[in-house]
Design an enzyme around this catalytic site. Sequence first.
Site, PDB file in Angstrom:
ATOM      1  CB  ALA A  42      -0.923   0.001   1.219  1.00 28.59           C
ATOM      2  N   GLY A 206      20.810   4.142   2.930  1.00 29.74           N
ATOM      3  CA  GLY A 206      20.305   5.154   3.844  1.00 29.74           C
ATOM      4  C   GLY A 206      20.806   6.543   3.497  1.00 29.74           C
ATOM      5  CB  THR A 234       7.993   4.251   9.252  1.00 30.76           C
ATOM      6  OG1 THR A 234       8.483   4.156  10.585  1.00 30.76           O
ATOM      7  CG2 THR A 234       7.081   3.063   8.963  1.00 30.76           C
ATOM      8  CG  ASP A 238       7.512   0.601   1.620  1.00 29.77           C
ATOM      9  OD1 ASP A 238       8.130  -0.399   1.231  1.00 29.77           O
ATOM     10  OD2 ASP A 238       6.936   0.664   2.722  1.00 29.77           O
TER      11      ASP A 238
END
Length: 289
Positions: A42, A206, A234, A238
């Site tokens: 999602a 990162g 978080t 994605d």
Amino acid sequence: MSRVLVVGSLNADLVVRTERFPGPGETVAGEDLTVGPGGKGANQAVAAARLGAGAGVGVGVGMVGAIGDDDHGRTVRDAVAAAGADVDRVAVRTGAATGTAVITVDAAGDNTIVVSPGANATLGPEDLPAFDDVAVLTLCLEIPTPTVLAAARAAHAAGTTVLLNLSPYAPVPPELLDATDVLVVNEHEAALLGEHSVPRSVVTRGAAGCEVHDADRDTVSTVDAMRVEPVDTTGSGDAFLAAVAVRLAAGDDLVDAARYAVRAGALAVTVAGAQLPPVGDDERIRFGL
């Protein structure tokens, strides 16, 4: 219309912010619990839809997944739809709970995540569509591996570019890597995987950016990250994966797509929550999107 299709997970994120992570057996105080939409699939669909809407090309985005017949499921499905992605192939499973992720975020913006799959575990090969009109397929490992493999094989056979993120990391069959066109892993996942058969891959590092490996050209390209003050990491991976998918669907080569993706990932860590917020003109200018 170029099309990005995400086959993956939809979760409710249960998030607590705390000054530092507890050690084994330790209890620490946290802030109020927040509940919001998440799940790697999602998150990718939301980011792809929001980035693609202003990418200067038509990049339609679709989502394939499974939710429970509950409030959490409706919330996460509605969030994906509100971002502009097609959710017609998000199945509702009666008798199964929507997947959940328990997330702790510390003062530096780092996180720990424990995922309960719920309805995501019911997504099977029979839920997959045809891939004839799909330019790029994104996959991760929060759904059953046989379904990931079936999707990769069918998409690869249809001429779709298969973009696989080995997260959360688990051993996968060689056949899955053979059907993958572009592999995206972080440094930890890359070390666990070792040598592999995927010709093109991106290793994210990162705050240090990423490396793009092209075995066919025997090249390794380094892409520097943007300097930002992180609020919450978080979902940043994605957003990165979604940005690569959008730019590959738009016709970019992998290095240019990775340059775009590190900027999308930088934007993602400057806001709280797992899903990329709407990307306005100011953000596109500031982050070069």
